[in-house]
Design a protein around this motif. Structure first.
Motif, PDB file in Angstrom:
ATOM      1  N   ARG A 173       0.862  -1.132   0.124  1.00  0.00           N
ATOM      2  CA  ARG A 173       0.040  -0.011  -0.009  1.00  0.00           C
ATOM      3  C   ARG A 173       0.942   1.330   0.120  1.00  0.00           C
ATOM      4  NH1 ARG A 173      -3.239  -3.044   3.516  1.00  0.00           N
ATOM      5  NH2 ARG A 173      -2.365  -1.940   5.505  1.00  0.00           N
ATOM      6  N   TYR A 174       2.063   1.244   0.693  1.00  0.00           N
ATOM      7  CA  TYR A 174       3.026   2.497   0.574  1.00  0.00           C
ATOM      8  C   TYR A 174       3.728   2.349  -0.665  1.00  0.00           C
ATOM      9  CZ  TYR A 174       1.758   3.076   5.494  1.00  0.00           C
ATOM     10  OH  TYR A 174       0.962   3.322   6.507  1.00  0.00           O
ATOM     11  N   GLY A 175       3.382   1.464  -1.497  1.00  0.00           N
ATOM     12  CA  GLY A 175       4.327   1.500  -2.734  1.00  0.00           C
ATOM     13  C   GLY A 175       5.277   0.309  -3.085  1.00  0.00           C
ATOM     14  N   GLY A 176       5.457  -0.449  -1.773  1.00  0.00           N
ATOM     15  CA  GLY A 176       6.298  -1.634  -2.393  1.00  0.00           C
ATOM     16  C   GLY A 176       7.728  -1.324  -2.392  1.00  0.00           C
ATOM     17  N   ALA A 177       8.386  -2.071  -3.400  1.00  0.00           N
ATOM     18  CA  ALA A 177       9.728  -1.706  -3.616  1.00  0.00           C
ATOM     19  C   ALA A 177       9.858  -1.202  -4.935  1.00  0.00           C
ATOM     20  CB  ALA A 177      10.570  -3.293  -3.740  1.00  0.00           C
ATOM     21  N   SER A 178      10.997  -0.502  -5.257  1.00  0.00           N
ATOM     22  CA  SER A 178      11.123   0.409  -6.592  1.00  0.00           C
ATOM     23  C   SER A 178      10.873  -0.433  -7.709  1.00  0.00           C
ATOM     24  CB  SER A 178      12.430   1.201  -6.323  1.00  0.00           C
ATOM     25  OG  SER A 178      13.416   0.237  -6.089  1.00  0.00           O
ATOM     26  N   GLY A 192       7.994  -5.203  -6.625  1.00  0.00           N
ATOM     27  CA  GLY A 192       7.977  -6.067  -5.501  1.00  0.00           C
ATOM     28  C   GLY A 192       7.269  -5.780  -4.495  1.00  0.00           C
ATOM     29  N   ALA A 193       6.617  -6.708  -3.455  1.00  0.00           N
ATOM     30  CA  ALA A 193       5.891  -6.097  -2.443  1.00  0.00           C
ATOM     31  C   ALA A 193       6.861  -5.489  -1.172  1.00  0.00           C
ATOM     32  CB  ALA A 193       5.133  -7.211  -1.869  1.00  0.00           C
ATOM     33  N   VAL A 194       8.011  -6.219  -1.328  1.00  0.00           N
ATOM     34  CA  VAL A 194       8.902  -5.563  -0.351  1.00  0.00           C
ATOM     35  C   VAL A 194      10.414  -5.675  -0.868  1.00  0.00           C
ATOM     36  CG1 VAL A 194       8.081  -6.670   1.710  1.00  0.00           C
ATOM     37  CG2 VAL A 194       9.506  -7.835   0.585  1.00  0.00           C
ATOM     38  N   ALA A 195      11.176  -4.650  -0.400  1.00  0.00           N
ATOM     39  CA  ALA A 195      12.656  -4.563  -1.058  1.00  0.00           C
ATOM     40  C   ALA A 195      13.557  -5.527   0.080  1.00  0.00           C
ATOM     41  CB  ALA A 195      13.391  -3.302  -0.991  1.00  0.00           C
ATOM     42  N   PRO A 196      14.286  -6.402  -0.424  1.00  0.00           N
ATOM     43  CA  PRO A 196      14.999  -7.486   0.276  1.00  0.00           C
ATOM     44  C   PRO A 196      16.292  -6.598   1.040  1.00  0.00           C
ATOM     45  CG  PRO A 196      14.468  -8.443  -1.695  1.00  0.00           C
ATOM     46  CD  PRO A 196      14.095  -7.015  -1.958  1.00  0.00           C
ATOM     47  N   ARG A 197      16.705  -7.065   2.043  1.00  0.00           N
ATOM     48  CA  ARG A 197      17.734  -6.468   2.722  1.00  0.00           C
ATOM     49  C   ARG A 197      18.472  -7.290   3.613  1.00  0.00           C
ATOM     50  NH1 ARG A 197      17.099  -4.931   8.073  1.00  0.00           N
ATOM     51  NH2 ARG A 197      14.759  -5.018   8.689  1.00  0.00           N
ATOM     52  N   TRP A 198      19.798  -7.109   3.773  1.00  0.00           N
ATOM     53  CA  TRP A 198      20.270  -8.022   4.684  1.00  0.00           C
ATOM     54  C   TRP A 198      20.078  -7.666   6.506  1.00  0.00           C
ATOM     55  CZ3 TRP A 198      22.485 -12.679   3.670  1.00  0.00           C
ATOM     56  CH2 TRP A 198      22.915 -12.896   2.120  1.00  0.00           C
ATOM     57  N   ALA A 199      20.009  -8.428   7.299  1.00  0.00           N
ATOM     58  CA  ALA A 199      20.009  -7.852   8.617  1.00  0.00           C
ATOM     59  C   ALA A 199      20.978  -7.233   9.306  1.00  0.00           C
ATOM     60  CB  ALA A 199      19.439  -9.085   9.503  1.00  0.00           C
ATOM     61  N   PRO A 242      13.055   0.339  -0.874  1.00  0.00           N
ATOM     62  CA  PRO A 242      11.589   0.400  -0.533  1.00  0.00           C
ATOM     63  C   PRO A 242      10.975   1.976  -1.215  1.00  0.00           C
ATOM     64  CG  PRO A 242      12.364  -0.025   1.281  1.00  0.00           C
ATOM     65  CD  PRO A 242      13.676   0.238   0.506  1.00  0.00           C
ATOM     66  N   VAL A 243      10.008   1.826  -1.903  1.00  0.00           N
ATOM     67  CA  VAL A 243       9.338   3.248  -2.365  1.00  0.00           C
ATOM     68  C   VAL A 243       9.095   4.325  -1.354  1.00  0.00           C
ATOM     69  CG1 VAL A 243       7.365   4.201  -3.777  1.00  0.00           C
ATOM     70  CG2 VAL A 243       8.204   1.960  -4.403  1.00  0.00           C
ATOM     71  N   ALA A 244       8.713   3.658  -0.221  1.00  0.00           N
ATOM     72  CA  ALA A 244       8.650   4.778   0.773  1.00  0.00           C
ATOM     73  C   ALA A 244       9.938   5.325   1.254  1.00  0.00           C
ATOM     74  CB  ALA A 244       8.073   3.970   2.160  1.00  0.00           C
ATOM     75  N   ALA A 245      10.875   4.823   1.246  1.00  0.00           N
ATOM     76  CA  ALA A 245      12.144   4.997   1.507  1.00  0.00           C
ATOM     77  C   ALA A 245      12.680   6.174   0.528  1.00  0.00           C
ATOM     78  CB  ALA A 245      13.101   4.210   1.757  1.00  0.00           C
ATOM     79  N   SER A 246      12.573   5.675  -0.574  1.00  0.00           N
ATOM     80  CA  SER A 246      12.834   6.622  -1.718  1.00  0.00           C
ATOM     81  C   SER A 246      12.020   8.083  -1.668  1.00  0.00           C
ATOM     82  CB  SER A 246      12.414   6.086  -3.284  1.00  0.00           C
ATOM     83  OG  SER A 246      13.188   4.790  -3.288  1.00  0.00           O
TER      84      SER A 246
END
Length: 236
Positions: free
Chosen positions: A98-103, A106-113, A218-222
């Motif tokens: 809903r917040y835009g997902g990944a750029s 995709g639904a989420v942007a993969p990341r390392w912990a 993440p689109v939101a982060a962008s």
């Protein structure tokens, strides 16, 4: 026999024995869920839920393996946990979408912990194994040590996927290595074969998320970086 009766009680002849339709179909849904997960599609969660229900009925019956008549409570228990975490993952990925997902869509942007998150995951894994071991020992599940490993690892991996952490693929690989041996010994050959296939698939998934994580965000982060409203906190 109706389609529903065939699904619940049907068998598929294989050599001198037979495979339960529920076990084969349930693993088919599990594979589809994994494929959707690798592509970071929200459908991974509801499809996985269907497979969880079917496989729970297989393992809790304890009557399909040729080696033991005892239920595999570790395998059955992880289906319950999968169902619960799938609801969490479904909601979290839906919120991210809903917040835009990944750029890249995709639904989420993969990341390392982060380092702190990895320590938290390690702690959860140790505690989860200890709790699972004691619980399964009391219940009387077959292969307590390996079942506890599979149950705790599966919990951790599914949670990591819901959070979009690339490490969840590594955890799955460790689960699959133990799972193949355990399930073959217990006589659950379709699921053992699926675990073996998963081991190859998991490596592909790890490489895919690793590469995607290097080029998407993440689109939101962008939007936040461009001066928009911060959204990331709403997804935790």
């Amino acid at each position: 026999m109706s389609p529903l009766e065939w699904l619940l009680h049907g068998t598929i002849p294989v050599g001198d024995g037979a495979l339960a339709v529920r076990e084969v179909v349930g693993n088919g849904f599990g594979l589809a869920s994994a494929l959707f997960g690798m592509r970071r599609l929200i459908w991974a969660w509801p499809v996985g839920l269907v497979g969880n229900v079917l496989l729970f009925t297989v393992f809790v019956s304890g009557e399909l393996g040729g080696v033991t008549g005892e239920p595999l409570w570790g395998q059955a228990g992880r289906q319950v946990f999968f169902a619960a975490v799938s609801v969490y993952g479904w909601r979290r990925w839906s919120a991210a979408r809903r917040y835009g997902g990944a750029s890249d869509g995709g639904a989420v942007a993969p990341r390392w912990a982060t380092g702190a998150e990895r320590l938290r995951l390690l702690g959860l894994g140790v505690v989860g194994y200890a709790v699972a071991y004691v619980a399964l020992q009391r219940i009387g599940s077959w292969g307590v040590a390996t079942e506890a490993w599979i149950l705790a690892g599966s919990m951790l991996a599914t949670y990591g996927m819901a959070r979009g952490l690339t490490e969840f693929w590594v955890v799955w690989l460790l689960v699959d290595v133990v799972g193949v041996t355990s399930l073959v010994r217990a006589g659950y050959y379709p699921t053992a074969g699926m675990y073996l296939f998963y081991a190859v698939f998991v490596v592909a998934g790890l490489v895919t998320w690793w590469r995607v994580g290097r080029r998407v965000e993440p689109v939101a982060a962008s939007a936040d970086n461009r001066g928009g409203h911060p959204r990331e906190g709403a997804l935790t």
